[in-house]
Design a protein around this motif. Structure first.
Motif, PDB file in Angstrom:
ATOM      1  N   ILE A 444      11.884  17.257 -55.578  1.00 39.84           N
ATOM      2  CA  ILE A 444      11.135  18.038 -54.581  1.00 39.84           C
ATOM      3  C   ILE A 444      10.152  17.142 -53.837  1.00 39.84           C
ATOM      4  O   ILE A 444       9.976  17.272 -52.616  1.00 39.84           O
ATOM      5  CB  ILE A 444      10.454  19.244 -55.254  1.00 39.84           C
ATOM      6  N   GLN A 445       9.520  16.213 -54.546  1.00 39.15           N
ATOM      7  CA  GLN A 445       8.660  15.235 -53.858  1.00 39.15           C
ATOM      8  C   GLN A 445       9.488  14.410 -52.869  1.00 39.15           C
ATOM      9  O   GLN A 445       9.040  14.107 -51.755  1.00 39.15           O
ATOM     10  CB  GLN A 445       8.000  14.280 -54.864  1.00 39.15           C
ATOM     11  N   ALA A 446      10.709  14.052 -53.289  1.00 40.69           N
ATOM     12  CA  ALA A 446      11.584  13.257 -52.423  1.00 40.69           C
ATOM     13  C   ALA A 446      12.031  14.062 -51.204  1.00 40.69           C
ATOM     14  O   ALA A 446      12.122  13.525 -50.093  1.00 40.69           O
ATOM     15  CB  ALA A 446      12.792  12.767 -53.225  1.00 40.69           C
ATOM     16  N   ASN A 447      12.301  15.344 -51.408  1.00 37.42           N
ATOM     17  CA  ASN A 447      12.651  16.211 -50.266  1.00 37.42           C
ATOM     18  C   ASN A 447      11.507  16.248 -49.255  1.00 37.42           C
ATOM     19  O   ASN A 447      11.722  16.215 -48.036  1.00 37.42           O
ATOM     20  CB  ASN A 447      12.944  17.633 -50.739  1.00 37.42           C
ATOM     21  N   ASP A 448      10.286  16.329 -49.762  1.00 33.94           N
ATOM     22  CA  ASP A 448       9.091  16.334 -48.914  1.00 33.94           C
ATOM     23  C   ASP A 448       8.988  15.015 -48.147  1.00 33.94           C
ATOM     24  O   ASP A 448       8.738  14.992 -46.940  1.00 33.94           O
ATOM     25  CB  ASP A 448       7.863  16.550 -49.805  1.00 33.94           C
ATOM     26  N   LEU A 449       9.208  13.904 -48.861  1.00 33.72           N
ATOM     27  CA  LEU A 449       9.139  12.586 -48.226  1.00 33.72           C
ATOM     28  C   LEU A 449      10.190  12.442 -47.131  1.00 33.72           C
ATOM     29  O   LEU A 449       9.906  11.924 -46.049  1.00 33.72           O
ATOM     30  CB  LEU A 449       9.317  11.493 -49.282  1.00 33.72           C
ATOM     31  N   VAL A 450      11.384  12.917 -47.399  1.00 27.05           N
ATOM     32  CA  VAL A 450      12.471  12.814 -46.414  1.00 27.05           C
ATOM     33  C   VAL A 450      12.217  13.738 -45.232  1.00 27.05           C
ATOM     34  O   VAL A 450      12.227  13.308 -44.068  1.00 27.05           O
ATOM     35  CB  VAL A 450      13.831  13.153 -47.071  1.00 27.05           C
ATOM     36  N   GLY A 451      12.008  15.028 -45.523  1.00 21.09           N
ATOM     37  CA  GLY A 451      11.953  16.025 -44.450  1.00 21.09           C
ATOM     38  C   GLY A 451      10.662  16.030 -43.667  1.00 21.09           C
ATOM     39  O   GLY A 451      10.655  15.798 -42.451  1.00 21.09           O
ATOM     40  N   ARG A 452       9.555  16.268 -44.369  1.00 20.48           N
ATOM     41  CA  ARG A 452       8.271  16.421 -43.672  1.00 20.48           C
ATOM     42  C   ARG A 452       7.635  15.086 -43.291  1.00 20.48           C
ATOM     43  O   ARG A 452       6.943  14.998 -42.283  1.00 20.48           O
ATOM     44  CB  ARG A 452       7.277  17.199 -44.549  1.00 20.48           C
ATOM     45  N   LYS A 453       7.846  14.064 -44.111  1.00 19.86           N
ATOM     46  CA  LYS A 453       7.075  12.840 -43.942  1.00 19.86           C
ATOM     47  C   LYS A 453       7.832  11.717 -43.222  1.00 19.86           C
ATOM     48  O   LYS A 453       7.208  10.756 -42.780  1.00 19.86           O
ATOM     49  CB  LYS A 453       6.596  12.333 -45.320  1.00 19.86           C
ATOM     50  N   THR A 454       9.158  11.819 -43.146  1.00 20.47           N
ATOM     51  CA  THR A 454       9.933  10.741 -42.515  1.00 20.47           C
ATOM     52  C   THR A 454      10.763  11.250 -41.340  1.00 20.47           C
ATOM     53  O   THR A 454      10.608  10.783 -40.213  1.00 20.47           O
ATOM     54  CB  THR A 454      10.846  10.049 -43.549  1.00 20.47           C
ATOM     55  N   ALA A 455      11.653  12.210 -41.599  1.00 18.16           N
ATOM     56  CA  ALA A 455      12.555  12.677 -40.529  1.00 18.16           C
ATOM     57  C   ALA A 455      11.788  13.381 -39.409  1.00 18.16           C
ATOM     58  O   ALA A 455      12.112  13.214 -38.228  1.00 18.16           O
ATOM     59  CB  ALA A 455      13.610  13.615 -41.118  1.00 18.16           C
ATOM     60  N   ARG A 456      10.768  14.144 -39.774  1.00 14.59           N
ATOM     61  CA  ARG A 456      10.060  14.962 -38.776  1.00 14.59           C
ATOM     62  C   ARG A 456       9.469  14.126 -37.645  1.00 14.59           C
ATOM     63  O   ARG A 456       9.495  14.531 -36.485  1.00 14.59           O
ATOM     64  CB  ARG A 456       8.962  15.787 -39.466  1.00 14.59           C
TER      65      ARG A 456
END
Length: 596
Positions: A444-456
């Motif tokens: 879930i931390q990784a999902n946050d890093l990918v979605g909200r913190k990198t891809a966005r």
């Protein structure tokens, strides 16, 4: 073995990496400079080393117990908690207007590590209370703040987070606990919550539950969730406690680790409905709960650093005492303490480097939090907030995953004795496992890093951090020493690998989500490894300056050796992690589901 708080290492980070002198220039923090940090940390160390740490092993042997709806904590916990609250430790970084001390997070986080290392089971109670305080400060009405904050900040009352239900773990859209509006503006809350840390205990006179529930008629999914304060005991108009609310503990869990921390199943509304008070606005509960979650996620990352540090101390002491075999270099003709053996040194250095790297990363992030929330310049606040938000999943995810490796190595250093409970090494390993799970799993931390913190943002924040790392590489190369150049080389390879992954994530998250999320945890570990290595690279430069000035030479030499080891043995993993993410995505999902 008794615990010794790593105050010197913490102060090194606070002074040189997190730059407390700059934090002390922010209005409101003028008295929170290095001198204050040292005084506070030394007092914190005294309490934890003498009172709270000795209860850690006791809590593992004599966990919290449940009988007739009541929870009795480990003998000694209640008295230790009273000393903790009487010393004002719960209010350390909370606002003075509600009775706190208003110190910056940069100091509070270091104290948090000392407490968690001393006794993680005990420390979970104040950690959850901190989360409840944060949520009320952000979204609570003036009435709720007036009733609850002072008591929570003093530690007279404790707080909980009530998210999880039997059918709703990580998927909070599935929350079914319901809240029915009442004519007097309150709500009646009905439902079952599980995994509630310190949901029932005997250490404080009241427990303030923050509960996610769905108001009758609210939209389905996450958009229909609200947040409520549901106290164990009702609070009268004069602030004294009244009748018992309709919330009851029906059992506590039997766990692999953190055994002294009661993990409760709470039942709301079996006798007509638990009285709840809306926090903020209806249907915005998840937004407010994330404030608690972010505070708690950082805190859980610090728990990883703490338990790793405790395991390292224990392993070092054992390695110095345990005599076994002659050294391979022939330097001694008789059997010697195992610390003379190169592989034991490798294990101890791995433990030390991981712990110091993550501690440095967390300290720098705490300073960014302080600037993000309190700096007078809006642009500075924004930049620091962006940096801090990017750091949270790394601190939570990387520091907790590394704690498993470190505590496992701690058992290994002890050999067969590590597998025997009486030595105490296994407790740290068992306690550490929960850290990669609660407050959002590593995935879930990784999902946050990918979605909200990198891809966005198309990887812009990640690339800005990479630019700062590149500047450190240049400084290391200019330094000219063999150690600095070696660290610069590893840092450069890791940064380039990181940028490849950032481009892969930002470029493919929409078109090929399975490919990106197949490598999301590896990306998180890569990013955490890089940032921790970067901070140790900075530490190396500072240590060399300090040696040139003749300051604390032995400590500084050890810092350089640790940074060099990290670069050679841990940071060097990053290029391989890059290959796993960028080139290995297809193999993760290649096996047909029927073949499992």
């Amino acid at each position: 073995m008794s615990y010794i708080a790593p105050v010197k290492d913490m102060l090194f980070n606070i002074e040189h990496l997190a730059r407390i002198d700059q934090i002390a220039q922010i209005p409101g923090f003028e008295d929170a400079g290095l001198e204050t940090a040292q005084a506070v940390l030394e007092e914190c160390a005294k309490l934890n080393e003498s009172v709270i740490a000795p209860l850690n092993w006791e809590g593992d042997k004599y966990p919290s117990s449940f009988h007739d709806g009541k929870v009795t904590t480990t003998p000694g916990f209640k008295e230790a908690y009273r000393q903790y609250t009487e010393g004002g430790w719960q209010g350390l970084q909370h606002p003075a207007e509600f009775g706190g001390q208003g110190l910056p997070k940069i100091i509070g986080a270091a104290c948090g590590e000392i407490l968690q290392a001393a006794n993680m089971s005990f420390a979970l109670c104040p950690l959850l209370t901190d989360g409840a305080i944060e949520a009320l400060l952000t979204a609570g009405s003036d009435d709720l703040k007036a009733i609850y904050l002072e008591k929570l900040i003093s530690g007279h009352w404790t707080g909980t987070m009530n998210l999880t239900e039997p059918q709703a773990g990580s998927d909070l859209a599935a929350v079914r606990t319901r809240a029915e509006p009442q004519p007097d503006g309150t709500y009646k809350v009905f439902g079952t919550k599980i995994f509630i840390t310190y949901g029932e205990h005997d250490m404080a006179e009241n427990i303030v539950h923050l509960v996610l529930a769905r108001v009758v008629g609210a939209p389905e999914g996450v958009k229909g969730i609200s947040l409520f304060v549901v106290p164990k005991f009702m609070v009268k108009g004069d602030g004294s406690l009244g009748a018992r609310n309709d919330v009851h503990c029906v059992s506590i869990e039997h766990k692999m680790g953190i055994k002294a921390s009661p993990t409760a199943v709470l039942q709301f509304g079996d006798h007509g409905g638990a009285v709840g008070y809306l926090v903020g606005q209806e249907n915005r509960g998840l937004e407010y709960m994330f404030i608690m979650m972010n505070a708690a996620r950082y805190g859980v990352g610090v728990q990883g650093i703490a338990v790793a540090g405790r395991a390292y101390q224990k392993a070092v002491n054992y390695a110095k005492d345990r005599v076994q075999s002659r050294p391979v270099d022939g330097s001694m003709n008789t059997s010697a303490p195992i610390i003379h053996h190169p592989d034991v040194r490798r294990m101890l250095m791995t433990m030390r480097a991981f712990t110091e790297g993550c501690r440095a990363m967390a300290s720098v992030a705490a300073a960014a939090f302080d600037a993000a929330h309190h700096h007078p310049d809006a642009e500075v606040r924004k930049q620091n907030a962006t940096f801090y938000e990017f750091m949270v999943p790394l601190i939570k995810g990387y520091s907790t995953e590394m704690s498993l490796e470190v505590t496992s190595l701690g058992v290994q250093v002890h050999g067969g004795m590590g597998f025997i409970e009486e030595t105490g090494a296994a407790q740290y390993y068992r306690d550490a496992k929960i850290l990669t799970i609660y407050e959002g799993t590593t995935a879930i931390q990784a999902n946050d890093l990918v979605g909200r913190k990198t891809a966005r943002d198309g990887g812009q924040t990640a690339k800005a951090i990479a630019s700062q790392i590149e500047a450190t590489e240049a400084e290391l190369m200019r330094n000219g020493s063999g150690d600095a150049e070696a660290v610069a080389k590893r840092l450069r390879a890791a940064r380039r690998a990181f940028l490849d992954v950032v481009d892969f994530v930002a470029g493919n998250s929409k078109a090929s989500p399975n490919a990106v999320y197949a490598g999301s945890v590896t990306y998180l570990l890569l990013a955490g490894n890089l940032v921790a290595g970067w901070q140790l690279g900075r530490a190396l430069l500072i240590a060399q300056e300090q040696i040139a000035e003749g300051k604390d030479v032995d400590f500084m030499k050890a810092k350089i050796a640790t940074a060099r080891f990290y670069a050679d043995h841990i940071l060097s993993r990053v290029p391989g992690q890059r290959d796993s993410v960028v080139d290995g995505a297809d193999s993760v999902t290649a096996l047909a589901l029927e073949a499992f």
